[in-house]
Design an enzyme around this catalytic site. Structure first.
Site, PDB file in Angstrom:
ATOM      1  N   LYS A   9       0.817  -1.213   0.000  1.00  0.00           N
ATOM      2  CA  LYS A   9       0.000   0.000   0.000  1.00  0.00           C
ATOM      3  C   LYS A   9       0.854   1.268   0.000  1.00  0.00           C
ATOM      4  O   LYS A   9       0.394   2.325  -0.404  1.00  0.00           O
ATOM      5  CB  LYS A   9      -0.968  -0.027   1.172  1.00  0.00           C
ATOM      6  CG  LYS A   9      -2.015  -1.128   0.975  1.00  0.00           C
ATOM      7  CD  LYS A   9      -3.094  -1.117   2.033  1.00  0.00           C
ATOM      8  CE  LYS A   9      -4.227  -2.060   1.679  1.00  0.00           C
ATOM      9  NZ  LYS A   9      -3.876  -3.495   1.800  1.00  0.00           N
TER      10      LYS A   9
HETATM   11  C1  PLP Z   1      -4.535  -4.563   1.276  1.00  0.00           C
HETATM   12  C2  PLP Z   1      -3.790  -5.851   1.219  1.00  0.00           C
HETATM   13  C3  PLP Z   1      -4.161  -6.878   0.328  1.00  0.00           C
HETATM   14  C4  PLP Z   1      -5.393  -6.799  -0.559  1.00  0.00           C
HETATM   15  O1  PLP Z   1      -5.267  -5.845  -1.583  1.00  0.00           O
HETATM   16  P1  PLP Z   1      -6.572  -5.349  -2.389  1.00  0.00           P
HETATM   17  O2  PLP Z   1      -6.092  -4.263  -3.273  1.00  0.00           O
HETATM   18  O3  PLP Z   1      -7.523  -4.852  -1.329  1.00  0.00           O
HETATM   19  O4  PLP Z   1      -7.127  -6.502  -3.126  1.00  0.00           O
HETATM   20  C5  PLP Z   1      -3.373  -8.019   0.280  1.00  0.00           C
HETATM   21  N1  PLP Z   1      -2.287  -8.157   1.074  1.00  0.00           N
HETATM   22  C6  PLP Z   1      -1.901  -7.198   1.947  1.00  0.00           C
HETATM   23  C7  PLP Z   1      -0.723  -7.421   2.804  1.00  0.00           C
HETATM   24  C8  PLP Z   1      -2.639  -6.003   2.048  1.00  0.00           C
HETATM   25  O5  PLP Z   1      -2.253  -5.058   2.913  1.00  0.00           O
END
Ligand code: PLP
Length: 466
Positions: A112
């Site tokens: 993220k």
């Molecule tokens: C947010 C997240 C996901 C999922 O990603 P999306 O874009 O919501 O599908 C998967 N793994 C981790 C570690 C995350 O923080």
């Protein structure tokens, strides 16, 4: 570039407004009216570019009406220079033609950071130009909150309030949020669960009168288009590193809200040869059930070892449904209004089209642990539980062993030590050096009752010019 709503009724907006808006006024999500398309020759000419420069090539068509090229380049240089690996998104080989792309080298150790480090800078840039201020209000079950706080800590025109469920996030995750010091950073621990936090955020966006008209709310969850945009880049990066665009690639993506994998779908539509996209879910498998049986139906939330993928519905899936319905906003609106009340299906030929675009798999906690252990025993390489789900799904769904299979490594294993110990390994994942003192740092957060008026009162009182 203009952006339109997936429900067809809200006005089209330019990039600046899309950045500052959450949901469209008709309840839809914004998507570009049309996508840029790159030829194979053009993509090939990007081989060997540093990450920030590649990011510029891929993203500039989306922002060019709002931001001069030099300013955007500078922003990208700053964004990706805080990552702790020179390659920004390095590839690690697991087996012949099988790879993990490490997307956890940013400040908060999850993918993220790629989007939220940029989002903070984009917001501050646009707000400075407009002489405006926003309050970011978001709910987090872990990774989004810390990445958003880290992304906004130096923003002059942004106050950020992140709600997390009191005593229900891991200690590493909590400390990553609460130890960031800054006058514009506010952590609220709500005596409730994640759904309570999310409900309060939704309600507050719907009626912002508690802010007295002096500022407005902005969203940092993955309904914000800018986040999706930033995630398109690393698909190009991985492909170019492994011989693309002259050969096609397969990607497996640990999926919750369908943001990360939707970015991969867009990369393909923009001209990158991708022959397979695997949706990898945990037991919260609404997407896998839809892909295997054309039934979109909410189940109870299950708590798993991969909490960042614990969701009941995937908000960004609406963006795909929009394309599957020939971009007919009225049809999407009708479908999602029905989906809020009970199970829905789509027309068979549309569903078959979806199955051509994506494969899917759901992986339970035991298999997640088995995968962490297997990969460690084979390679002495530690996967976090989310990435492990991606690797398992990649192996289960693989169609062509001649095509490189790349699993997106979404988090650093040190963020989820419980899953590592449950897998029976004695090895302890170490936090990277820049976070080694996390458990000594001073924490700052406020505990509030599970009451929207209390939370809103706190925000009204504590934002900068209140
Ligand atoms: C947010 C997240 C996901 C999922 O990603 P999306 O874009 O919501 O599908 C998967 N793994 C981790 C570690 C995350 O923080």
């Amino acid at each position: 570039m203009r952006y339109i709503s997936t429900r067809g009724e809200a006005p089209a907006l330019g990039f600046e407004d899309v950045l500052l808006t959450g949901l469209a006024t008709d309840g839809g999500l914004y998507v570009p009216e049309s996508l840029p398309h790159f030829s194979v020759e053009e993509i090939r000419s990007w081989r060997g570019l540093p990450y920030a420069e590649l990011a510029y090539k891929v993203m500039y068509p989306f922002v060019e009406d709002a931001i001069p090229a030099d300013d955007f380049r500078k922003m990208l240089d700053e964004t990706y220079s805080v990552f702790s690996h020179q390659a920004v998104a390095p590839l690690v080989q697991l087996d012949t033609n099988e790879w993990v792309m490490e997307l956890f080298r940013g400040p908060t150790l999850a993918f993220k950071d790629f989007a939220l480090q940029l989002l903070g800078r984009l917001l501050d840039y646009v707000l400075e130009k407009r002489k405006q201020h926003v309050v970011i209000m978001g709910a987090t079950s872990g990774d989004t909150g810390s990445a958003a706080i880290e992304g906004c800590r130096r923003c002059e025109h942004v106050d950020i309030f992140i709600l997390h469920p009191y005593q229900r996030v891991s200690e590493v995750q909590r400390r990553q949020m609460t130890t960031v010091q800054g006058d514009n950073i506010h952590n609220i621990a709500v005596k409730g669960n994640f759904d309570d936090c999310q409900r309060m955020v939704k309600e507050s966006f719907g009626n912002q009168s508690f802010l007295g008209g002096k500022t407005q709310l902005a969203a940092v969850n993955s309904i914000n288009w800018a986040r999706i945009m930033a995630q398109i880049v690393y698909y190009f990066q991985a492909s170019l590193a492994l011989g693309g665009p002259d050969r096609s690639m397969a990607f497996s993506v640990p999926t919750g809200n369908f943001g990360d994998i939707f970015a991969g779908y867009l990369a393909k539509k923009m001209g990158l040869p991708i022959s397979q996209l695997v949706i990898a879910t945990n037991r919260n498998d609404i997407l896998h059930r839809f892909m295997s049986g054309n039934k979109y139906e909410q189940h109870q939330l299950e708590h798993t070892l991969s909490p960042s993928m614990d969701i009941m519905v995937s908000s960004n899936f609406e963006r795909l449904l929009f394309d599957l319905h020939g971009r007919d906003g009225a049809a999407v609106k009708d479908l999602l209004e029905r989906a809020a009340k009970g199970p829905v299906s789509i027309e068979d030929y549309r569903w078959k089209h979806a199955r051509k675009l994506f494969d899917s798999d759901a992986v339970d906690d035991k298999t997640t642990c088995d995968t962490i252990r297997d990969i460690y025993e084979q390679n002495e390489y530690l996967l976090d539980p989310h990435t492990a789900i991606g690797v398992r799904a990649a192996r289960n769904c693989r169609r062509d062993s001649a095509v490189p299979m790349i699993t997106l490594g979404t988090a650093h294993p040190a963020k989820f030590p419980d899953a590592i110990s449950e897998s029976g390994l004695v090895v302890k994942p170490q936090l990277p050096a820049h976070m080694a003192d996390l458990f000594e740092r001073e924490e700052r957060y406020t505990v509030l009752d599970n009451s929207v008026s209390e939370v809103q009162g706190f925000i009204a009182k504590h934002w900068k010019n209140a």
